[in-house]
Scaffold this active site. Structure first.
Site, PDB file in Angstrom:
ATOM      1  CG  ASP A  79       5.709  -3.510  -0.570  1.00 14.86           C
ATOM      2  OD1 ASP A  79       5.189  -3.210  -1.397  1.00 14.86           O
ATOM      3  OD2 ASP A  79       7.108  -3.301  -0.707  1.00 14.86           O
ATOM      4  NE  ARG A 128       3.217  -7.109 -11.064  1.00 14.13           N
ATOM      5  CZ  ARG A 128       4.428  -6.204  -9.737  1.00 14.13           C
ATOM      6  NH1 ARG A 128       4.409  -7.574  -8.972  1.00 14.13           N
ATOM      7  NH2 ARG A 128       4.991  -5.195  -9.758  1.00 14.13           N
ATOM      8  NE  ARG A 151       8.809 -12.272  -5.131  1.00 19.06           N
ATOM      9  CZ  ARG A 151       7.465 -11.710  -4.910  1.00 19.06           C
ATOM     10  NH1 ARG A 151       6.961 -10.619  -6.468  1.00 19.06           N
ATOM     11  NH2 ARG A 151       7.570 -10.035  -3.511  1.00 19.06           N
ATOM     12  CB  CYS A 240      -0.821  -4.914  -0.287  1.00 16.24           C
ATOM     13  SG  CYS A 240       0.421  -4.029   0.414  1.00 16.24           S
TER      14      CYS A 240
END
Length: 310
Positions: A79, A128, A151, A240
């Site tokens: 991160d 991803r 999630r 990010c």
């Protein structure tokens, strides 16, 4: 010494903070945990790439470091922005967990190769999503934000069939039984730093505290790898929201790193592998970035930034 640890408040962030606290206490010192809410924790209905890539999960914690309200900040290394603000430094990296991405699902079986009945995968990571588009273009994706527990709840409520996550976080939260597939690093090369916990400090920290923390927390072999990976990210000025990837591994006294970049639509994927001595870890990462840019990565990077700014 007593060390004040700053951290986000999610269960995974607190796991990391408790892990660091335990290591400090085993070294003969005391520690306390201070929870700080970040921009990334507050804004959950917008993709990370739309919020802005710098300091999404770190800015507020760094403010507390600068003001002297905490001694260290504990972050997932993946991160961390490619360049820290002036006056801040990463002084330790904990031993790395398995680096793979995994598919987590509430369903009995998940077939990533089924083109007739493509599954829907939840992820907020541009890396991803782009990687899925490149290797598995039939798969659909949906943006999913929030901590791991949120999630999983969204997935079980029907948002998607599976979630694409880092093994480290899933394992630390003891959701191993929900892992349906461990993805190969030959395709899904992880984000820089994935699997390790990074310790951030402000320049005002005393030298004796700094040395104690490195002794208690730093894993030298992991540090070699992450120094190489972060040098790569820094030269590309990746954040990010930029789908870059990099993974370094040690082999005796040498370090081998594979890294690259992939276009947002998954059409173009550029990757390279280089090896050098561990003492030249950062030089290796920088050289790899330069080679990637020369190989066409500069054009891909420009296109990505233009698309994200629209």
């Amino acid at each position: 010494m007593n060390i004040r640890i700053g951290t986000r408040g999610s269960k995974l962030a607190l796991w990391q903070a408790e892990y660091v606290k335990d290591r400090i206490e085993k070294a003969g010192h005391t520690a306390e945990i201070i929870i700080i809410q970040t921009k990334g924790d507050k804004i959950l209905d917008v993709a990370i790439s739309k919020i802005g890539s710098k300091g999404v999960f770190t800015e507020e914690i760094e403010a507390q470091l600068a003001e002297g309200n905490i001694d260290i900040a504990v972050h997932s290394a993946k991160d961390m922005q490619s360049e820290l603000p002036h006056g801040f430094d990463l002084i330790a990296f904990t031993e790395r967990e398995k680096v793979n991405d995994v598919l987590v699902s509430h369903k009995e079986s998940i077939d990533i190769n089924d083109k007739e009945n493509p599954i829907v995968i939840g992820t907020s990571s541009t890396r991803r999503i782009a990687t899925l588009k490149h290797f598995y273009p039939h798969i659909k994706t949906v943006d999913i934000r929030g901590n791991l527990q949120t999630r999983i709840r969204k997935m079980e409520e029907g948002l998607c069939d599976a979630i694409l996550l880092a093994y480290a976080g899933v394992h630390r939260m003891e959701y191993d039984d929900k892992i349906k597939l461990e993805l190969s690093t030959k395709e899904f090369i992880p984000a820089v730093g994935q699997g390790s916990v990074a310790i951030e400090v402000h320049k005002s920290i005393t030298e004796d505290k700094k040395q104690m923390l490195r002794f208690a927390l730093n894993h030298r072999n992991t540090e070699y790898c992450l120094r190489a990976e972060r040098a790569y990210l820094r030269h590309l000025q990746g954040g990010c929201s930029i789908p870059v990837f990099g993974l370094a591994n040690l082999n005796a006294n040498s370090i081998e790193m594979e890294a690259g970049i992939i276009s947002l639509d998954g059409q173009e994927r550029i990757s390279m592998k280089l090896t050098d001595e561990t003492s030249r870890a950062e030089e290796l990462g920088t050289l790899l970035a330069r080679q990637i840019l020369k190989k066409g990565g500069d054009k891909v990077l420009k296109e990505i930034r233009e698309q994200l700014s629209e």
